[in-house]
Design a protein around this motif. Structure first.
Motif, PDB file in Angstrom:
ATOM      1  N   LEU A 180       0.839  -1.206   0.000  1.00  0.00           N
ATOM      2  CA  LEU A 180       0.000   0.000   0.000  1.00  0.00           C
ATOM      3  C   LEU A 180       0.867   1.247   0.000  1.00  0.00           C
ATOM      4  CD1 LEU A 180      -3.016  -0.367   2.498  1.00  0.00           C
ATOM      5  CD2 LEU A 180      -3.129   0.047   0.039  1.00  0.00           C
ATOM      6  N   ALA A 181       1.853   1.249   0.867  1.00  0.00           N
ATOM      7  CA  ALA A 181       2.742   2.411   0.968  1.00  0.00           C
ATOM      8  C   ALA A 181       3.492   2.654  -0.344  1.00  0.00           C
ATOM      9  CB  ALA A 181       3.728   2.216   2.119  1.00  0.00           C
ATOM     10  N   LYS A 182       3.887   1.583  -1.009  1.00  0.00           N
ATOM     11  CA  LYS A 182       4.663   1.730  -2.251  1.00  0.00           C
ATOM     12  C   LYS A 182       3.846   2.340  -3.389  1.00  0.00           C
ATOM     13  CE  LYS A 182       8.276  -1.733  -1.538  1.00  0.00           C
ATOM     14  NZ  LYS A 182       8.847  -3.035  -1.950  1.00  0.00           N
ATOM     15  N   THR A 183       2.534   2.281  -3.298  1.00  0.00           N
ATOM     16  CA  THR A 183       1.731   2.919  -4.349  1.00  0.00           C
ATOM     17  C   THR A 183       1.778   4.439  -4.244  1.00  0.00           C
ATOM     18  OG1 THR A 183      -0.330   2.837  -3.067  1.00  0.00           O
ATOM     19  CG2 THR A 183       0.168   0.936  -4.477  1.00  0.00           C
ATOM     20  N   LEU A 184       2.420   4.969  -3.197  1.00  0.00           N
ATOM     21  CA  LEU A 184       2.649   6.410  -3.069  1.00  0.00           C
ATOM     22  C   LEU A 184       4.035   6.822  -3.543  1.00  0.00           C
ATOM     23  CD1 LEU A 184       1.235   7.042   0.536  1.00  0.00           C
ATOM     24  CD2 LEU A 184       0.136   7.702  -1.603  1.00  0.00           C
ATOM     25  N   ASP A 185       4.880   5.838  -3.843  1.00  0.00           N
ATOM     26  CA  ASP A 185       6.300   6.090  -4.122  1.00  0.00           C
ATOM     27  C   ASP A 185       6.511   6.454  -5.590  1.00  0.00           C
ATOM     28  OD1 ASP A 185       9.034   6.106  -4.363  1.00  0.00           O
ATOM     29  OD2 ASP A 185       9.355   4.208  -3.327  1.00  0.00           O
ATOM     30  N   ASP A 186       6.786   7.726  -5.845  1.00  0.00           N
ATOM     31  CA  ASP A 186       6.969   8.196  -7.216  1.00  0.00           C
ATOM     32  C   ASP A 186       8.302   7.773  -7.828  1.00  0.00           C
ATOM     33  OD1 ASP A 186       4.489   9.457  -7.329  1.00  0.00           O
ATOM     34  OD2 ASP A 186       5.273  11.299  -6.433  1.00  0.00           O
ATOM     35  N   THR A 187       9.189   7.184  -7.030  1.00  0.00           N
ATOM     36  CA  THR A 187      10.479   6.741  -7.580  1.00  0.00           C
ATOM     37  C   THR A 187      10.387   5.368  -8.221  1.00  0.00           C
ATOM     38  OG1 THR A 187      11.284   5.632  -5.559  1.00  0.00           O
ATOM     39  CG2 THR A 187      11.639   8.025  -5.740  1.00  0.00           C
ATOM     40  N   LEU A 188       9.285   4.649  -8.001  1.00  0.00           N
ATOM     41  CA  LEU A 188       9.160   3.304  -8.572  1.00  0.00           C
ATOM     42  C   LEU A 188       8.847   3.388 -10.054  1.00  0.00           C
ATOM     43  CD1 LEU A 188       7.150   1.338  -5.833  1.00  0.00           C
ATOM     44  CD2 LEU A 188       9.619   1.521  -6.135  1.00  0.00           C
ATOM     45  N   SER A 189       9.552   2.592 -10.851  1.00  0.00           N
ATOM     46  CA  SER A 189       9.331   2.551 -12.291  1.00  0.00           C
ATOM     47  C   SER A 189       8.162   1.623 -12.623  1.00  0.00           C
ATOM     48  CB  SER A 189      10.593   2.048 -12.989  1.00  0.00           C
ATOM     49  OG  SER A 189      10.822   0.676 -12.655  1.00  0.00           O
ATOM     50  N   VAL A 190       7.770   1.633 -13.885  1.00  0.00           N
ATOM     51  CA  VAL A 190       6.736   0.706 -14.341  1.00  0.00           C
ATOM     52  C   VAL A 190       7.170  -0.736 -14.100  1.00  0.00           C
ATOM     53  CG1 VAL A 190       5.614  -0.214 -16.414  1.00  0.00           C
ATOM     54  CG2 VAL A 190       5.652   2.255 -16.009  1.00  0.00           C
ATOM     55  N   ASP A 191       8.449  -1.040 -14.364  1.00  0.00           N
ATOM     56  CA  ASP A 191       8.950  -2.402 -14.119  1.00  0.00           C
ATOM     57  C   ASP A 191       8.877  -2.763 -12.637  1.00  0.00           C
ATOM     58  OD1 ASP A 191       9.443  -2.839 -16.778  1.00  0.00           O
ATOM     59  OD2 ASP A 191      11.580  -2.366 -16.668  1.00  0.00           O
ATOM     60  N   ASP A 192       9.186  -1.795 -11.779  1.00  0.00           N
ATOM     61  CA  ASP A 192       9.088  -2.031 -10.332  1.00  0.00           C
ATOM     62  C   ASP A 192       7.645  -2.376  -9.950  1.00  0.00           C
ATOM     63  OD1 ASP A 192      11.794  -1.447  -9.888  1.00  0.00           O
ATOM     64  OD2 ASP A 192      11.394   0.681  -9.560  1.00  0.00           O
ATOM     65  N   LEU A 193       6.708  -1.645 -10.526  1.00  0.00           N
ATOM     66  CA  LEU A 193       5.296  -1.851 -10.199  1.00  0.00           C
ATOM     67  C   LEU A 193       4.770  -3.162 -10.765  1.00  0.00           C
ATOM     68  CD1 LEU A 193       4.043   1.812 -10.684  1.00  0.00           C
ATOM     69  CD2 LEU A 193       4.195   0.568  -8.511  1.00  0.00           C
ATOM     70  N   VAL A 194       5.279  -3.566 -11.924  1.00  0.00           N
ATOM     71  CA  VAL A 194       4.907  -4.891 -12.459  1.00  0.00           C
ATOM     72  C   VAL A 194       5.379  -5.977 -11.495  1.00  0.00           C
ATOM     73  CG1 VAL A 194       5.378  -6.569 -14.286  1.00  0.00           C
ATOM     74  CG2 VAL A 194       4.840  -4.199 -14.881  1.00  0.00           C
ATOM     75  N   GLY A 195       6.607  -5.836 -10.994  1.00  0.00           N
ATOM     76  CA  GLY A 195       7.128  -6.795 -10.009  1.00  0.00           C
ATOM     77  C   GLY A 195       6.284  -6.818  -8.744  1.00  0.00           C
TER      78      GLY A 195
END
Length: 546
Positions: free
Chosen positions: A179-194
């Protein structure tokens, strides 16, 4: 034109694009926006709990439970009560403020972790700033919402297990971390797919937790004929999913002359040995959730909604419907009781005694109880049927039912299946075909109902068991096709769990989710073979006969 709201988390969202003035589900724009604010604050609280864990500070179970239950409240058709959401927002901010006092590392905390505005007049404007569309990049937004909706589904599994006093610290930790990571603007699309695929992994863990809690409390489901007619006594109708609520109600109705009936997703309670001990546990009344407005009228007695799916309440039964747990509706009495607490259903029971018996709307019996333990007991029979050619294919038709006419596709698909095909199902999608006379194959019913959407874990275990028995290296070598109907967020976590288990070529309908951007759809198609549905004839050819 400025949107009054924006929500596209369910399959029925307007035009398969998004509800912008009022939810198709019936929620007002004010409720939708208040839910958005609550979800945003839950993400902020989850950032705080995640950092506290990193500092080796233990998080109390009560905090885990309120995060889980609050997220569950925002699932489609769970709660329409704006005051309930506002009360929960205040509580979340109080907990966050208390935990922040213990946090050492406050560097670069997101605004959601520190925002603590007590003036409710400010909430409405803030809610419009933090909703779905606050993420500008379409693909990042799509993945963030896919993860969030998966976590909402995971929260449902966790909440039901928690109600039976079962917890999994790893699942709670991941849910909050994600949940917290969905606020993290540093995550890339690949990070979010993972992170999306990781959500599926914990979806499997959440399902396993609930399966253990349910079977540990009530025994392993067994083949059961369920009466769909009515008796002469007054009755109470229980809908939703929460087995602990049902157990408490059955205990309190013993010897009162009041019968208890299940509705929609509560049907599989009849399969558990424990519930068969209650003489007044009569049968199942009606069909899937979307028919409740007519079926609740004819039931005549009180209705208890234990979770989603409640729909806008008609005046004809408004004085005899109650909510509890995560469910809520304005003007409807809510039965209090937190995890581990006793709930007092005496008011419902006293009202039931004064009501007429249910009006009969159908007669007969339906068969279910084919969860993993029961199917494992039949494994030799099933394997022999496959080896002899009596069973050529299994098709998983799990998931959700809904109001739209295009869902009749699933009835027509079931009717058109070759006679050597067996349906594996869980969830209320089964109401499209579980009352058809599809017969059996050598004594094996052609519709094997594993239970609630919460019991989709059984379908995964059955597939893995068949893979082991036949000695396949890949689950996709099995003669199993997947044609799954979806509606809300529990179906999302089931989908992600199946992807984690390596299942490919899942067909999803009646439409693909509106929250999947074209690029995210391409990722799912290229890596997992995800597809939509077409016509019954074409899909029979593609999924069954190919």
């Amino acid at each position: 034109m400025e949107n009054n709201m924006f929500c596209y988390q369910c399959q029925e969202t307007m035009g398969n694009k998004g509800c912008t003035s009022r939810g198709v589900c019936g929620k007002t724009s004010q409720v939708a926006n208040t839910q958005d604010l609550l979800v945003w604050l839950l993400k902020g609280l989850s950032e705080v709990t995640t950092r506290l864990r990193a500092e080796n500070t233990a998080i109390d179970k009560s905090v885990n439970h309120i995060i889980t239950n609050s997220l569950f409240m925002t699932i489609t058709n769970a709660n329409f009560d704006e005051d309930a959401f506002k009360e929960r927002i205040s509580k979340i901010m109080d907990i966050k403020e208390e935990l922040l006092a213990s946090l050492k590392n406050k560097e670069n905390l997101p605004e959601a972790a520190t925002w603590n505005e007590k003036n409710q007049a400010v909430w409405e404007e803030k809610s419009k700033e933090v909703g779905v569309l606050s993420t500008e990049n379409e693909d990042v937004r799509s993945l963030r919402e896919l993860i969030t909706y998966g976590l909402k589904g995971l929260s449902a599994y966790s909440k039901h297990a928690n109600a039976l006093l079962q917890d999994n610290d790893d699942v709670d930790r991941f849910l909050q971390e994600a949940l917290a990571k969905t606020l993290d603007d540093t995550l890339s699309v690949d990070d979010l797919v993972g992170l999306t695929l990781k959500t599926g992994e914990y979806g499997v863990a959440g399902m396993a937790l609930l399966d253990s809690a349910n079977t540990g409390s009530y025994g392993n489901p067994e083949i059961t004929e369920v009466n769909i007619g009515v008796g002469k006594n007054p009755g109470i109708l229980v809908s939703g999913h929460d087995l602990r609520d049902l157990e408490m109600l059955l205990e309190q109705t013993k010897g009162t002359g009041v019968d208890v009936y299940t509705h929609s997703e509560m049907l599989p309670a009849h399969y558990y040995p424990k519930f068969k001990e209650y003489d007044n546990f009569f049968g199942n009344y009606g069909n899937a959730w979307w028919k409740q407005r007519e079926e609740f009228e004819t039931f005549n007695g009180p209705i208890l909604m234990t979770t989603n799916c409640i729909v806008p309440v008609k005046d004809s039964y408004a004085d005899r419907i109650y909510t509890t747990g995560a469910a809520g509706y304005p003007g409807v009495e809510h039965i209090a009781g937190e995890i581990g607490e006793h709930k007092d259903f005496s008011k419902i029971i006293e009202q039931a005694k004064k009501c007429e018996a249910p009006t009969e709307i159908e007669t007969g019996k339906i068969v279910g109880g084919f969860a993993h333990n029961q199917v494992f007991a039949l494994a030799d029979t099933v394997v022999d049927a496959v080896k002899s050619g009596a069973i050529k294919k299994f098709v998983v038709m799990a998931g959700c039912d809904g109001r739209h006419k295009e869902r009749n596709y699933y009835t027509e698909f079931a009717e058109a299946l070759p006679k050597d095909t067996v349906i594996l199902t869980a969830g209320c999608a089964k109401y499209k075909y579980n009352k058809l006379d599809l017969g059996d194959i050598g004594g094996i019913p052609r519709v094997l109902d594993a239970g609630q959407c919460n019991d989709s874990y059984s379908l995964a275990l059955i597939a893995l068991k068949l893979k082991e028995v036949f000695g396949f290296d890949d689950i996709n070598e099995l003669p199993i096709a997947y044609n799954i109907a979806w509606y809300e967020q529990k179906a999302v976590i089931v989908l992600l769990a199946l992807l984690h288990l390596g299942v490919k070529n899942i067909h999803l309908g009646p439409t693909l989710p509106a929250f999947l951007s074209p690029n995210v759809v391409n990722v799912l198609v290229e890596n997992f073979g995800i597809a939509g549905i077409s016509t019954v004839e074409d899909d029979i050819e593609k999924l069954i006969l190919a």
